[in-house]
Design an enzyme around this catalytic site. Structure first.
Site, PDB file in Angstrom:
ATOM      1  N   LYS A 114      -0.730   6.442  51.874  1.00 29.29           N
ATOM      2  CA  LYS A 114       0.645   6.358  51.156  1.00 29.29           C
ATOM      3  C   LYS A 114       1.866   5.703  51.770  1.00 29.29           C
ATOM      4  O   LYS A 114       2.422   5.092  51.204  1.00 29.29           O
ATOM      5  CB  LYS A 114       0.990   8.005  50.905  1.00 29.29           C
ATOM      6  CG  LYS A 114       0.342   8.567  49.806  1.00 29.29           C
ATOM      7  CD  LYS A 114       0.470  10.075  49.777  1.00 29.29           C
ATOM      8  CE  LYS A 114      -0.532  10.762  48.693  1.00 29.29           C
ATOM      9  NZ  LYS A 114      -0.383  12.098  48.666  1.00 29.29           N
TER      10      LYS A 114
ATOM     11  N   GLN B 264       2.554  17.053  51.632  1.00 33.12           N
ATOM     12  CA  GLN B 264       1.119  16.833  51.213  1.00 33.12           C
ATOM     13  C   GLN B 264       0.690  18.325  51.094  1.00 33.12           C
ATOM     14  O   GLN B 264       0.772  19.114  51.891  1.00 33.12           O
ATOM     15  CB  GLN B 264       0.189  16.178  52.503  1.00 33.12           C
ATOM     16  CG  GLN B 264      -0.890  15.675  52.322  1.00 33.12           C
ATOM     17  CD  GLN B 264      -1.229  14.909  51.024  1.00 33.12           C
ATOM     18  OE1 GLN B 264      -0.427  14.168  50.699  1.00 33.12           O
ATOM     19  NE2 GLN B 264      -2.377  14.813  50.292  1.00 33.12           N
TER      20      GLN B 264
ATOM     21  N   ASP C 114       6.369  13.697  43.282  1.00 29.01           N
ATOM     22  CA  ASP C 114       5.003  14.221  42.811  1.00 29.01           C
ATOM     23  C   ASP C 114       5.140  14.960  41.564  1.00 29.01           C
ATOM     24  O   ASP C 114       4.078  14.867  40.757  1.00 29.01           O
ATOM     25  CB  ASP C 114       4.736  15.378  43.699  1.00 29.01           C
ATOM     26  CG  ASP C 114       3.416  15.185  44.759  1.00 29.01           C
ATOM     27  OD1 ASP C 114       2.752  14.225  44.769  1.00 29.01           O
ATOM     28  OD2 ASP C 114       3.606  15.548  45.912  1.00 29.01           O
TER      29      ASP C 114
HETATM   30  N1  GUN Z   1      -2.958  16.807  47.594  1.00 26.09           N
HETATM   31  C1  GUN Z   1      -3.909  16.301  46.637  1.00 26.09           C
HETATM   32  N2  GUN Z   1      -3.276  15.365  45.845  1.00 26.09           N
HETATM   33  C2  GUN Z   1      -1.950  15.463  46.049  1.00 26.09           C
HETATM   34  C3  GUN Z   1      -0.814  14.858  45.629  1.00 26.09           C
HETATM   35  O1  GUN Z   1      -1.048  14.346  44.400  1.00 26.09           O
HETATM   36  N3  GUN Z   1       0.410  15.198  46.001  1.00 26.09           N
HETATM   37  C4  GUN Z   1       0.526  16.027  47.107  1.00 26.09           C
HETATM   38  N4  GUN Z   1       1.742  16.314  47.689  1.00 26.09           N
HETATM   39  N5  GUN Z   1      -0.611  16.357  47.520  1.00 26.09           N
HETATM   40  C5  GUN Z   1      -2.003  16.201  47.400  1.00 26.09           C
END
Ligand code: GUN
Length: 284
Positions: free
Chosen positions: A53, A97, A120
């Site tokens: 990311k 995350q 998100d």
């Molecule tokens: N863990 C797995 N997928 C995601 C996501 O799309 N966003 C976040 N913040 N954590 C995740």
């Protein structure tokens, strides 16, 4: 194999190039989009996701700030970090995350993120806005799936869409986006009886359960569009989705591969959401 392969890698590259162009335009107006990613603990898969990311952010010309915290970080300390980021004008998007260590209340953490920086789209107010048809941020994975369907010119008005998996991150927001596009939506969960009877009705089938092979070719309507959101590592080390690819590819009109399908789209849409968050600060 008869199916067309929906290439998420190529489409995500296109989306990211487009974002990079818009980032340059925004910089000319004095705003550099900034994303903060908070990682609590040392889960290896989460570390890879966070690294990817951050790298995508930088490649698009955005500011990326990764905040690693130890696995025993007290909840209050994490909330204080989020609060500081909420106040920071250089940060337009905040992502914590998931999953978080067990001693931390995930809901409370998400609700502490400013809804205007919740790239998100997990905050209850963003979930509510999506549900009422006025989305601010669309959760990245379902947003990426919609982009893929759009790029394939899949007709959604009046289509039968079946989603397997009812998580807050994928299944539920996916249902809202498909509903808003005019599809008739069925949302299956782990208690669904005779899953095949549901999936066989689908013109568009989205599978997001984390269970490898839960959908096989004999559960798919000939000519359906199959979107596999799962990413599972088998004991052999091989990465596979939730759909048994080989049998599904005999039946579906088009199918996403794993890897190289939905995964790359999730990151691309995170950049789109961060760009949109930064653009909004110009108009506020
Ligand atoms: N863990 C797995 N997928 C995601 C996501 O799309 N966003 C976040 N913040 N954590 C995740």
């Amino acid at each position: 194999m008869n199916s067309r392969i929906i290439d998420g890698k190529a489409l995500s590259a296109q989306v990211r190039a487009d974002v990079a162009k818009q980032v340059q335009a925004l910089k000319q107006r004095g705003v550099t989009p900034g994303l903060a990613v908070v990682l609590v603990g040392d889960d290896p898969a989460s570390q890879v996701y966070v690294r990817n990311k951050a790298a995508a952010c930088e490649a698009a010309g955005m500011l990326s700030r990764v905040i690693p915290l130890g696995s025993d970080t007290p909840e209050g300390e994490l909330l204080a970090v989020i609060d500081t980021l909420n106040q920071d004008p250089a940060i337009h998007g905040i992502l914590v995350q998931l999953p978080l260590p067990g001693h931390i209340d995930t809901g409370l953490v998400i609700e502490t993120i400013s809804a205007a920086k919740d790239v998100d789209g997990f905050h209850v107010s963003n979930a509510g806005l999506l549900m009422t048809g006025r989305p601010l941020f669309r959760p990245c994975t379902p947003y990426g799936v919609m982009k893929m369907l759009e790029s394939e010119n899949v007709p959604l008005r009046g289509a039968e869409a079946v989603i397997v998996g009812a998580s807050n991150i994928v299944g539920k927001p996916m249902a809202m986006l498909l509903l808003a596009a005019g599809a008739t939506v069925t949302l299956c969960n782990s208690k669904t009886q005779d899953l095949g009877a549901q999936t066989r009705r689908a013109d568009v089938l989205v599978v997001a359960t984390g269970k490898p092979g839960i959908v096989r070719g004999d559960m798919i309507k000939p000519g359906a569009i199959v979107i596999d959101v799962g990413i599972n590592r088998l004991p052999s080390g091989k990465l596979v989705g939730d759909v048994d690819f080989d049998s599904a590819a005999q039946v579906a009109a088009a199918i996403t591969p794993v890897p190289g399908g939905v995964g790359p789209m999730t990151i691309a849409m995170l950049l789109v959401n961060t760009l949109e968050a930064a653009e909004r600060t110009l108009n506020s």
